[in-house]
Design an enzyme around this catalytic site. Structure first.
Site, PDB file in Angstrom:
ATOM      1  CD  GLU A  37     -18.120 -24.323  -6.497  1.00  0.00           C
ATOM      2  OE1 GLU A  37     -18.550 -23.829  -7.540  1.00  0.00           O
ATOM      3  OE2 GLU A  37     -17.289 -25.235  -6.463  1.00  0.00           O
TER       4      GLU A  37
ATOM      5  CE1 TYR B 120     -14.309 -16.710 -16.402  1.00  0.00           C
ATOM      6  CE2 TYR B 120     -13.263 -18.332 -14.974  1.00  0.00           C
ATOM      7  CZ  TYR B 120     -14.380 -17.598 -15.330  1.00  0.00           C
ATOM      8  OH  TYR B 120     -15.547 -17.744 -14.648  1.00  0.00           O
TER       9      TYR B 120
ATOM     10  CG  HIS C 185     -19.990 -27.436  -9.010  1.00  0.00           C
ATOM     11  ND1 HIS C 185     -18.873 -26.862  -9.591  1.00  0.00           N
ATOM     12  CD2 HIS C 185     -20.335 -28.462  -9.828  1.00  0.00           C
ATOM     13  CE1 HIS C 185     -18.568 -27.507 -10.701  1.00  0.00           C
ATOM     14  NE2 HIS C 185     -19.447 -28.474 -10.862  1.00  0.00           N
TER      15      HIS C 185
ATOM     16  CD  GLU D  23     -15.135 -25.336  -9.653  1.00  0.00           C
ATOM     17  OE1 GLU D  23     -14.823 -24.327 -10.312  1.00  0.00           O
ATOM     18  OE2 GLU D  23     -16.163 -25.378  -8.951  1.00  0.00           O
TER      19      GLU D  23
ATOM     20  CG  HIS E 225     -15.622 -23.746 -14.497  1.00  0.00           C
ATOM     21  ND1 HIS E 225     -16.335 -23.861 -13.316  1.00  0.00           N
ATOM     22  CD2 HIS E 225     -16.303 -24.472 -15.410  1.00  0.00           C
ATOM     23  CE1 HIS E 225     -17.397 -24.621 -13.517  1.00  0.00           C
ATOM     24  NE2 HIS E 225     -17.403 -25.002 -14.776  1.00  0.00           N
TER      25      HIS E 225
ATOM     26  CG  ASP F 261     -13.287 -21.284 -11.669  1.00  0.00           C
ATOM     27  OD1 ASP F 261     -14.083 -21.940 -10.973  1.00  0.00           O
ATOM     28  OD2 ASP F 261     -13.656 -20.502 -12.557  1.00  0.00           O
TER      29      ASP F 261
END
Length: 326
Positions: free
Chosen positions: A163, A110, A200, A103, A106, A72
């Site tokens: 992706e 994490y 995406h 992105e 994303h 990402d």
């Protein structure tokens, strides 16, 4: 002062009331409708489940999320900058701006998972391992090399492969746990990410197809052969990565089916035929159940939830795309 720039082209304001490609508008609306942030997901509710996992299972989760963070990061820092070089419309550039931001969301998500489930020392070890693992670095470097040295269409194809394919070895674990009623909130974030990546991959694949269809037949053949060659190289690396991560719990063959299935989806987003025989029916039903689970953790104040349908995987024409976006 007014004469200083008289010989330079006028700067054009973007006009959303004059759309050149309807797909740009539909994609913008789809992405903004499904906007989300990781701070809305109560990750701490998964701590009880986390404590029941074995050391090997915790190791898997940490490593796959580390790898996903790196990919990402690549998408947010390098991919969109490259794709901007070949936009057809101002509206396409606006859509890419949205994709780039998400992105980054994303990648941050994490870290939110890590900060909830892991100690500081564990987090540092996850990132040390991620930033030095040869298999993770290979796929990142392979894709980034195409961004830096490939043609515009090769760059689009590489983005779609990342992706729609390379993320999915990492997605398997949280979806598997969700299918077994564990780590529901962690998986909620993964499902939201999958929802974004579905749009995406489909959108950039559509833009790839527009350019591909304008090529003479011999250049189409060369580009198509190149895509299959790159995908197979990435699949070989991904197979080794899958073995490294999942052998310790015996899930390797199940994950390989899942990544082959998603490799086919990536090809179909590009308008090409599948390479592998694997279909949705071959994927572990527990994982497919995890993907298809309906809305949960709905935020009634902002009206943001995660109920969604994954994008169709067929190579789509304009009318098909419009129906899907609606």
């Amino acid at each position: 002062m007014t004469s200083e720039f008289k010989n330079t082209p006028n700067y054009e304001a973007i006009n959303w009331n004059n759309i050149e490609d309807l797909i740009d508008k539909l994609t913008w609306e789809k992405l903004t409708e499904q906007f989300w942030l990781d701070t809305r997901i109560p990750l701490s509710n998964d701590l009880d489940d986390w404590r029941t996992l074995s050391a090997n299972e915790k190791d898997i989760v940490g490593k796959v999320f580390g790898g996903l963070t790196l990919l990402d990061t690549l998408q947010s820092e390098d991919a969109i900058e490259r794709l901007r070089q070949s936009v057809r419309t101002q509206h396409e550039e606006a859509v890419l701006n949205n994709i780039q931001f998400m992105e980054s969301v994303h990648a941050k998500s994490y870290s939110s998972i890590f900060s909830t489930l892991n100690s500081k020392a564990e987090i540092e070890e996850i990132f040390r391992w991620t930033n030095s693992n040869e298999l993770i670095q290979y796929k990142a470097k392979k894709i980034n090399d195409i961004y830096k040295n490939g043609t515009d269409l090769q760059a689009k194809a590489a983005s779609v492969l990342l992706e729609s394919f390379l993320f999915y070895s990492g997605f398997f674990a949280p979806l598997y746990y969700l299918g077994n009623n564990k780590l529901a909130n962690v998986a909620e974030i993964i499902k939201l990410i999958i929802r974004d990546e579905s749009v995406h991959g489909t959108y950039i694949g559509y833009k790839f197809q527009l350019g591909y269809n304008e090529l003479p037949e011999n250049e189409q053949d060369d580009l198509k052969a190149w895509v299959y060659e790159v995908l197979f190289e990435l699949y070989q690396n991904e197979s080794q990565f899958t073995q490294l991560i999942y052998d310790q719990v015996g899930w390797t063959e199940k994950v390989k089916v899942f990544i082959r299935y998603n490799a086919n989806k990536a090809l179909q987003n590009l308008g090409f035929d599948p390479l592998f025989p694997d279909t949705a029916e071959d994927v572990d039903p527990i994982v497919m159940n995890g993907i298809s689970t309906g809305t949960s953790n709905h935020d009634f104040f902002s009206q943001v939830g995660n109920g969604y349908l994954l994008g169709a995987v067929e190579a789509m024409q304009n009318d098909d795309y419009t129906k899907w976006m609606n």
